[in-house]
Motif scaffolding. Sequence first.
Motif, PDB file in Angstrom:
ATOM      1  N   SER A  49      -2.082  79.280  -0.485  1.00  0.00           N
ATOM      2  CA  SER A  49      -3.041  78.203  -0.277  1.00  0.00           C
ATOM      3  C   SER A  49      -2.565  76.943  -0.975  1.00  0.00           C
ATOM      4  N   LEU A  50      -3.131  75.840  -0.562  1.00  0.00           N
ATOM      5  CA  LEU A  50      -2.815  74.561  -1.190  1.00  0.00           C
ATOM      6  C   LEU A  50      -3.263  74.559  -2.649  1.00  0.00           C
ATOM      7  N   ALA A 110       9.837  70.575   2.400  1.00  0.00           N
ATOM      8  CA  ALA A 110       9.275  71.159   1.176  1.00  0.00           C
ATOM      9  C   ALA A 110       9.168  70.106   0.082  1.00  0.00           C
ATOM     10  N   ASP A 111      10.199  69.302  -0.093  1.00  0.00           N
ATOM     11  CA  ASP A 111      10.148  68.248  -1.116  1.00  0.00           C
ATOM     12  C   ASP A 111       8.994  67.281  -0.858  1.00  0.00           C
ATOM     13  N   VAL A 112       8.813  66.892   0.391  1.00  0.00           N
ATOM     14  CA  VAL A 112       7.712  65.981   0.736  1.00  0.00           C
ATOM     15  C   VAL A 112       6.372  66.641   0.410  1.00  0.00           C
ATOM     16  N   LEU A 113       6.212  67.894   0.804  1.00  0.00           N
ATOM     17  CA  LEU A 113       4.965  68.612   0.528  1.00  0.00           C
ATOM     18  C   LEU A 113       4.714  68.736  -0.972  1.00  0.00           C
ATOM     19  N   LEU A 114       5.749  69.071  -1.724  1.00  0.00           N
ATOM     20  CA  LEU A 114       5.589  69.238  -3.166  1.00  0.00           C
ATOM     21  C   LEU A 114       5.176  67.938  -3.842  1.00  0.00           C
ATOM     22  N   TYR A 115       5.849  66.849  -3.536  1.00  0.00           N
ATOM     23  CA  TYR A 115       5.480  65.570  -4.150  1.00  0.00           C
ATOM     24  C   TYR A 115       4.098  65.114  -3.696  1.00  0.00           C
ATOM     25  N   LEU A 116       3.780  65.301  -2.441  1.00  0.00           N
ATOM     26  CA  LEU A 116       2.458  64.907  -1.958  1.00  0.00           C
ATOM     27  C   LEU A 116       1.361  65.721  -2.636  1.00  0.00           C
ATOM     28  N   THR A 117       1.597  67.008  -2.772  1.00  0.00           N
ATOM     29  CA  THR A 117       0.624  67.875  -3.434  1.00  0.00           C
ATOM     30  C   THR A 117       0.458  67.487  -4.896  1.00  0.00           C
ATOM     31  N   VAL A 165      -2.613  64.815  -9.325  1.00  0.00           N
ATOM     32  CA  VAL A 165      -2.689  63.829 -10.412  1.00  0.00           C
ATOM     33  C   VAL A 165      -3.825  62.835 -10.164  1.00  0.00           C
ATOM     34  N   LEU A 166      -4.031  62.468  -8.909  1.00  0.00           N
ATOM     35  CA  LEU A 166      -5.106  61.525  -8.567  1.00  0.00           C
ATOM     36  C   LEU A 166      -6.448  62.210  -8.325  1.00  0.00           C
ATOM     37  N   GLU A 167      -6.461  63.545  -8.439  1.00  0.00           N
ATOM     38  CA  GLU A 167      -7.672  64.332  -8.196  1.00  0.00           C
ATOM     39  C   GLU A 167      -8.239  64.089  -6.798  1.00  0.00           C
ATOM     40  N   VAL A 168      -7.328  64.087  -5.829  1.00  0.00           N
ATOM     41  CA  VAL A 168      -7.696  63.943  -4.426  1.00  0.00           C
ATOM     42  C   VAL A 168      -7.648  65.327  -3.788  1.00  0.00           C
ATOM     43  N   ASP A 169      -8.712  65.692  -3.117  1.00  0.00           N
ATOM     44  CA  ASP A 169      -8.717  66.931  -2.339  1.00  0.00           C
ATOM     45  C   ASP A 169      -8.003  66.616  -1.033  1.00  0.00           C
ATOM     46  N   ALA A 170      -6.739  66.996  -0.948  1.00  0.00           N
ATOM     47  CA  ALA A 170      -5.911  66.619   0.197  1.00  0.00           C
ATOM     48  C   ALA A 170      -6.455  67.171   1.511  1.00  0.00           C
ATOM     49  N   LEU A 171      -6.971  68.386   1.495  1.00  0.00           N
ATOM     50  CA  LEU A 171      -7.520  68.950   2.730  1.00  0.00           C
ATOM     51  C   LEU A 171      -8.782  68.221   3.168  1.00  0.00           C
ATOM     52  N   ALA A 172      -9.647  67.885   2.233  1.00  0.00           N
ATOM     53  CA  ALA A 172     -10.854  67.121   2.576  1.00  0.00           C
ATOM     54  C   ALA A 172     -10.466  65.742   3.103  1.00  0.00           C
ATOM     55  N   ALA A 173      -9.477  65.111   2.470  1.00  0.00           N
ATOM     56  CA  ALA A 173      -9.013  63.799   2.932  1.00  0.00           C
ATOM     57  C   ALA A 173      -8.426  63.909   4.339  1.00  0.00           C
ATOM     58  N   ALA A 174      -7.671  64.979   4.593  1.00  0.00           N
ATOM     59  CA  ALA A 174      -7.087  65.180   5.917  1.00  0.00           C
ATOM     60  C   ALA A 174      -8.171  65.406   6.973  1.00  0.00           C
ATOM     61  N   ARG A 175      -9.204  66.168   6.619  1.00  0.00           N
ATOM     62  CA  ARG A 175     -10.314  66.382   7.569  1.00  0.00           C
ATOM     63  C   ARG A 175     -10.999  65.069   7.898  1.00  0.00           C
ATOM     64  N   ARG A 176     -11.256  64.262   6.862  1.00  0.00           N
ATOM     65  CA  ARG A 176     -11.877  62.945   7.100  1.00  0.00           C
ATOM     66  C   ARG A 176     -10.997  62.088   8.000  1.00  0.00           C
ATOM     67  N   LYS A 177      -9.711  62.075   7.719  1.00  0.00           N
ATOM     68  CA  LYS A 177      -8.794  61.257   8.507  1.00  0.00           C
ATOM     69  C   LYS A 177      -8.710  61.742   9.944  1.00  0.00           C
ATOM     70  N   MET A 178      -8.774  63.043  10.167  1.00  0.00           N
ATOM     71  CA  MET A 178      -8.773  63.573  11.530  1.00  0.00           C
ATOM     72  C   MET A 178     -10.013  63.106  12.294  1.00  0.00           C
ATOM     73  N   ARG A 179     -11.164  63.065  11.625  1.00  0.00           N
ATOM     74  CA  ARG A 179     -12.382  62.563  12.277  1.00  0.00           C
ATOM     75  C   ARG A 179     -12.226  61.083  12.626  1.00  0.00           C
TER      76      ARG A 179
END
Length: 118
Positions: free
Chosen positions: A6-7, A71-78, A83-97
Amino acid sequence: MKNLSSLDELRAALRRFAAARDWEQFHTPKNLAMALSVEAAELLEQFQWLTPEQSKRLDAQHRRAVEEEIADVLLYLTRLADVLEVDALAAARRKMRINARKYPVRRAKGNARKYTEL
């Protein structure tokens, strides 16, 4: 490293990895965003000069290099999201909407134009 499923597990593993090396001091949002950009460019470099068809049919060595850059892109993005306390999956869901509203199927299907040009 154990199998990550999981993320959240990936984020925790990266946090431990950075802490063990005392790298938190370097993992500022600015530095992580810059590193992410560099890794994205290295991914792009793997496709430079390939035709669209060649980019779909990578040999094993080239595919492995692409996998490592992804993998490098995913690791740095994660790590940046953590560090910014961003829920990446929630942000992605919002962006998809948002994108669904910008690009309704009836207007966007079959073309690559930006939503402002539809």
